[in-house]
Design an enzyme around this catalytic site. Sequence first.
Site, mmCIF file in Angstrom:
data_model
loop_
_atom_site.group_PDB
_atom_site.id
_atom_site.type_symbol
_atom_site.label_atom_id
_atom_site.label_comp_id
_atom_site.label_asym_id
_atom_site.label_seq_id
_atom_site.Cartn_x
_atom_site.Cartn_y
_atom_site.Cartn_z
ATOM 1 N N ASN A 109 -9.720 2.324 -1.744
ATOM 2 C CA ASN A 109 -10.101 3.881 -1.217
ATOM 3 C C ASN A 109 -9.848 4.666 -1.007
ATOM 4 O OD1 ASN A 109 -12.380 2.334 0.024
ATOM 5 N ND2 ASN A 109 -10.502 1.056 1.651
ATOM 6 N N HIS A 160 0.656 -0.928 0.182
ATOM 7 C CA HIS A 160 -0.414 0.545 -0.443
ATOM 8 C C HIS A 160 0.846 1.361 -0.103
ATOM 9 C CE1 HIS A 160 -4.236 0.426 -0.071
ATOM 10 N NE2 HIS A 160 -4.454 0.754 1.117
ATOM 11 N N ASN A 179 -6.534 6.262 3.175
ATOM 12 C CA ASN A 179 -8.588 6.586 3.178
ATOM 13 C C ASN A 179 -8.784 8.140 3.260
ATOM 14 O OD1 ASN A 179 -7.979 3.885 2.613
ATOM 15 N ND2 ASN A 179 -8.743 3.437 4.425
ATOM 16 N N ASP A 239 -0.911 2.270 -5.426
ATOM 17 C CA ASP A 239 -0.741 0.417 -5.400
ATOM 18 C C ASP A 239 -1.916 0.332 -6.472
ATOM 19 O OD1 ASP A 239 -2.385 1.384 -2.690
ATOM 20 O OD2 ASP A 239 -2.722 -0.780 -3.068
#
Length: 186
Positions: free
Chosen positions: A112, A20, A66, A91
């Site tokens: 997200n 991530h 997020n 990613d």
Amino acid sequence: MKYLVAGLGNIGPEYAMTRHNVGFMVLDRLAAQENLKFDLGRLAYGVELKYKGRTIYLIKPTTYMNLSGKAINYWLKELKIPVENMLTITDDIALPFGKLRLRSKGSHGGHNGLRNIQEVLGNDQYARLRFGVSGDFPKGRQVDHVLGEFPKSEIELLPERLDRSIDILLSFCTLGIDKTMNNFNE
């Protein structure tokens, strides 16, 4: 000409080498190559890069993945940079490991961080470089996959893919989105 490049990721050492955080990894590698040091600013670590007559602001949001849109929106306004001059690096589990895909716009695809950027900006008309981290994980284990570290086999290939991402980033800021997509999309 000014540009904003936002590498997406999560702050904290526990996330440093996770899939991530590949957006952070690209910017960290570029900053190291240019002997630049990120400073903590409002909602992001940032550094200014001068390249071929361009001023490129590199940011790593501190809002966690997020809520990336909050930091990006703030810095676009603060630096008075049009959204056409912004690139996000993130990613993507829909792409095989190391595959790079530059897009001028598009859906969040369930990501997200991109979803939040789209919500905050009110549209999906911004460039993004998607770095493949593969979708090779058991059903229901997506979070474990993206928050997991790269395996050794991928870590060995990571430097070349990060360097290719840097080439794309710099091309975006100098040649524009269309020429860069034509030259680099695989």
